[in-house]
Write a protein that holds these residues in place. Structure first.
Motif, PDB file in Angstrom:
ATOM      1  N   ALA A 188       0.840  -1.194   0.000  1.00  0.00           N
ATOM      2  CA  ALA A 188       0.000   0.000   0.000  1.00  0.00           C
ATOM      3  C   ALA A 188       0.880   1.250   0.000  1.00  0.00           C
ATOM      4  N   LEU A 189       2.097   1.121   0.548  1.00  0.00           N
ATOM      5  CA  LEU A 189       3.006   2.262   0.620  1.00  0.00           C
ATOM      6  C   LEU A 189       3.435   2.730  -0.764  1.00  0.00           C
ATOM      7  N   ASP A 190       3.940   1.798  -1.590  1.00  0.00           N
ATOM      8  CA  ASP A 190       4.405   2.221  -2.919  1.00  0.00           C
ATOM      9  C   ASP A 190       3.444   1.811  -4.040  1.00  0.00           C
ATOM     10  N   ALA A 191       2.267   1.315  -3.671  1.00  0.00           N
ATOM     11  CA  ALA A 191       1.166   0.999  -4.598  1.00  0.00           C
ATOM     12  C   ALA A 191       1.372  -0.283  -5.412  1.00  0.00           C
ATOM     13  N   THR A 192       2.391  -1.063  -5.098  1.00  0.00           N
ATOM     14  CA  THR A 192       2.634  -2.298  -5.848  1.00  0.00           C
ATOM     15  C   THR A 192       1.434  -3.238  -5.768  1.00  0.00           C
ATOM     16  N   ASN A 193       0.901  -3.597  -6.936  1.00  0.00           N
ATOM     17  CA  ASN A 193      -0.164  -4.606  -7.078  1.00  0.00           C
ATOM     18  C   ASN A 193      -1.489  -4.267  -6.400  1.00  0.00           C
ATOM     19  N   VAL A 194      -1.635  -3.091  -5.839  1.00  0.00           N
ATOM     20  CA  VAL A 194      -2.893  -2.773  -5.144  1.00  0.00           C
ATOM     21  C   VAL A 194      -4.052  -2.724  -6.136  1.00  0.00           C
ATOM     22  N   GLU A 195      -3.870  -1.947  -7.192  1.00  0.00           N
ATOM     23  CA  GLU A 195      -4.901  -1.856  -8.237  1.00  0.00           C
ATOM     24  C   GLU A 195      -5.166  -3.233  -8.827  1.00  0.00           C
ATOM     25  N   SER A 196      -4.101  -3.976  -9.093  1.00  0.00           N
ATOM     26  CA  SER A 196      -4.231  -5.307  -9.709  1.00  0.00           C
ATOM     27  C   SER A 196      -5.030  -6.256  -8.832  1.00  0.00           C
ATOM     28  N   ALA A 197      -4.781  -6.226  -7.523  1.00  0.00           N
ATOM     29  CA  ALA A 197      -5.468  -7.146  -6.616  1.00  0.00           C
ATOM     30  C   ALA A 197      -6.973  -6.901  -6.602  1.00  0.00           C
ATOM     31  N   PHE A 198      -7.372  -5.657  -6.389  1.00  0.00           N
ATOM     32  CA  PHE A 198      -8.798  -5.333  -6.356  1.00  0.00           C
ATOM     33  C   PHE A 198      -9.450  -5.605  -7.712  1.00  0.00           C
ATOM     34  N   THR A 199      -8.768  -5.208  -8.780  1.00  0.00           N
ATOM     35  CA  THR A 199      -9.328  -5.380 -10.121  1.00  0.00           C
ATOM     36  C   THR A 199      -9.506  -6.854 -10.458  1.00  0.00           C
ATOM     37  N   GLU A 200      -8.554  -7.685 -10.057  1.00  0.00           N
ATOM     38  CA  GLU A 200      -8.654  -9.119 -10.320  1.00  0.00           C
ATOM     39  C   GLU A 200      -9.855  -9.727  -9.592  1.00  0.00           C
ATOM     40  N   VAL A 201     -10.045  -9.372  -8.337  1.00  0.00           N
ATOM     41  CA  VAL A 201     -11.192  -9.889  -7.590  1.00  0.00           C
ATOM     42  C   VAL A 201     -12.503  -9.463  -8.255  1.00  0.00           C
ATOM     43  N   LEU A 202     -12.601  -8.201  -8.611  1.00  0.00           N
ATOM     44  CA  LEU A 202     -13.823  -7.689  -9.238  1.00  0.00           C
ATOM     45  C   LEU A 202     -14.055  -8.326 -10.607  1.00  0.00           C
ATOM     46  N   SER A 203     -12.974  -8.552 -11.342  1.00  0.00           N
ATOM     47  CA  SER A 203     -13.096  -9.183 -12.658  1.00  0.00           C
ATOM     48  C   SER A 203     -13.593 -10.616 -12.536  1.00  0.00           C
ATOM     49  N   GLN A 204     -13.079 -11.346 -11.533  1.00  0.00           N
ATOM     50  CA  GLN A 204     -13.509 -12.730 -11.347  1.00  0.00           C
ATOM     51  C   GLN A 204     -14.984 -12.789 -10.965  1.00  0.00           C
ATOM     52  N   ILE A 205     -15.428 -11.862 -10.110  1.00  0.00           N
ATOM     53  CA  ILE A 205     -16.847 -11.819  -9.739  1.00  0.00           C
ATOM     54  C   ILE A 205     -17.689 -11.536 -10.979  1.00  0.00           C
ATOM     55  N   TYR A 206     -17.240 -10.578 -11.781  1.00  0.00           N
ATOM     56  CA  TYR A 206     -17.985 -10.228 -12.998  1.00  0.00           C
ATOM     57  C   TYR A 206     -18.073 -11.420 -13.955  1.00  0.00           C
ATOM     58  N   ARG A 207     -16.976 -12.182 -14.061  1.00  0.00           N
ATOM     59  CA  ARG A 207     -16.984 -13.355 -14.946  1.00  0.00           C
ATOM     60  C   ARG A 207     -18.010 -14.393 -14.488  1.00  0.00           C
ATOM     61  N   ILE A 208     -18.133 -14.553 -13.175  1.00  0.00           N
ATOM     62  CA  ILE A 208     -19.126 -15.485 -12.640  1.00  0.00           C
ATOM     63  C   ILE A 208     -20.533 -15.047 -13.052  1.00  0.00           C
ATOM     64  N   VAL A 209     -20.792 -13.757 -12.872  1.00  0.00           N
ATOM     65  CA  VAL A 209     -22.111 -13.211 -13.211  1.00  0.00           C
ATOM     66  C   VAL A 209     -22.375 -13.363 -14.703  1.00  0.00           C
ATOM     67  N   SER A 210     -21.361 -13.053 -15.526  1.00  0.00           N
ATOM     68  CA  SER A 210     -21.517 -13.141 -16.974  1.00  0.00           C
ATOM     69  C   SER A 210     -21.759 -14.581 -17.408  1.00  0.00           C
ATOM     70  N   LYS A 211     -20.997 -15.509 -16.845  1.00  0.00           N
ATOM     71  CA  LYS A 211     -21.147 -16.915 -17.217  1.00  0.00           C
ATOM     72  C   LYS A 211     -22.521 -17.429 -16.824  1.00  0.00           C
ATOM     73  N   ARG A 212     -22.960 -17.018 -15.657  1.00  0.00           N
ATOM     74  CA  ARG A 212     -24.284 -17.461 -15.207  1.00  0.00           C
ATOM     75  C   ARG A 212     -25.361 -16.969 -16.168  1.00  0.00           C
ATOM     76  N   SER A 213     -25.232 -15.726 -16.625  1.00  0.00           N
ATOM     77  CA  SER A 213     -26.251 -15.168 -17.511  1.00  0.00           C
ATOM     78  C   SER A 213     -26.268 -15.898 -18.844  1.00  0.00           C
ATOM     79  N   VAL A 214     -25.093 -16.284 -19.342  1.00  0.00           N
ATOM     80  CA  VAL A 214     -25.023 -17.002 -20.611  1.00  0.00           C
ATOM     81  C   VAL A 214     -25.603 -18.404 -20.456  1.00  0.00           C
TER      82      VAL A 214
END
Length: 219
Positions: A157-183
């Motif tokens: 969190a101090l130098d921002a390493t992987n912070v954006e990536s971590a949150f974005t990856e979690v949100l992307s995986q959740i979105y993929r679940i929702v998208s797959k379910r809809s299909v």
């Protein structure tokens, strides 16, 4: 983000929770991701705080509502309300404090007691900028994540390493679940009709077939 019609317009709202011992950097991960800020003097969180941030995934605006609470035992009475409705979690430990890693199993057990066991969970080894003080090797984090079917990243969190990536990856995986379910609920042409209404909080319960996670997403 440029192109948004309005600050409060979004397609999906996903609730994430931050869990882990006190002092591992949960609040600074939250402020780094949502406001790009880091406070060296940050005090322990008392009660619950949350912040929001919107991002775009596959052309859809995803609004993340991220909850942060104190890691001290005396605040754990709030857990039921804290976890309710969460579809993702970041389980955080401090790579310079071995006990915070050893307690991750207890936090994971509590999380799974209050939520669906198939929710998207990422194990976060925070404070990786303090390389000379590391007491939890990367391999230990990876092994635990693989054993428990969690994603895994080391962050700072101090130098921002992987912070954006971590949150974005979690949100992307959740979105993929929702998208797959809809299909799976209909053909691709009618997929948009089966998605929940705009802005509805998504519940990933009872969908273990979608959540086949192997290994981790370390970087």
């Amino acid at each position: 983000m440029a192109g948004y019609k309005g600050h409060d317009e979004y397609d999906y709202l996903f609730k994430l929770v931050l869990i882990g011992d006190s002092g591992v950097g949960k609040s600074n991960l939250l402020s780094r991701f949502t406001r790009n800020q880091f406070n060296l003097e940050s005090k322990s969180t008392i009660g619950v705080e949350f912040a929001t941030k919107s991002l775009e995934i596959d052309g859809k605006v995803i609004k993340a509502q991220i909850w942060d609470t104190a890691g001290q035992e005396r605040y754990r009475a709030i857990t039921s309300a804290y976890y309710r409705g969460a579809v993702g979690a970041l389980l955080v430990y401090d790579v310079t404090r071995r006990p915070t890693f050893e307690n991750a199993a207890r936090w994971l057990k509590e999380l799974r007691n209050h939520t669906d066991p198939n929710m998207v969970v990422m194990l976060i080894g925070n404070k990786c900028d303090l390389r000379h003080l590391v007491l939890v090797p990367t391999e230990d984090g990876k092994s635990f994540a693989e054993r428990e079917s969690l994603y895994f990243m080391e962050t700072s969190a101090l130098d921002a390493t992987n912070v954006e990536s971590a949150f974005t990856e979690v949100l992307s995986q959740i979105y993929r679940i929702v998208s797959k379910r809809s299909v799976e609920a209909g053909d691709i042409g009618s997929a948009s009709m089966t998605l929940p209404p705009k802005g509805q909080t998504i519940d990933v319960k009872d969908d273990s077939s979608v959540l086949k996670r192997i290994g981790c997403c370390s970087s």
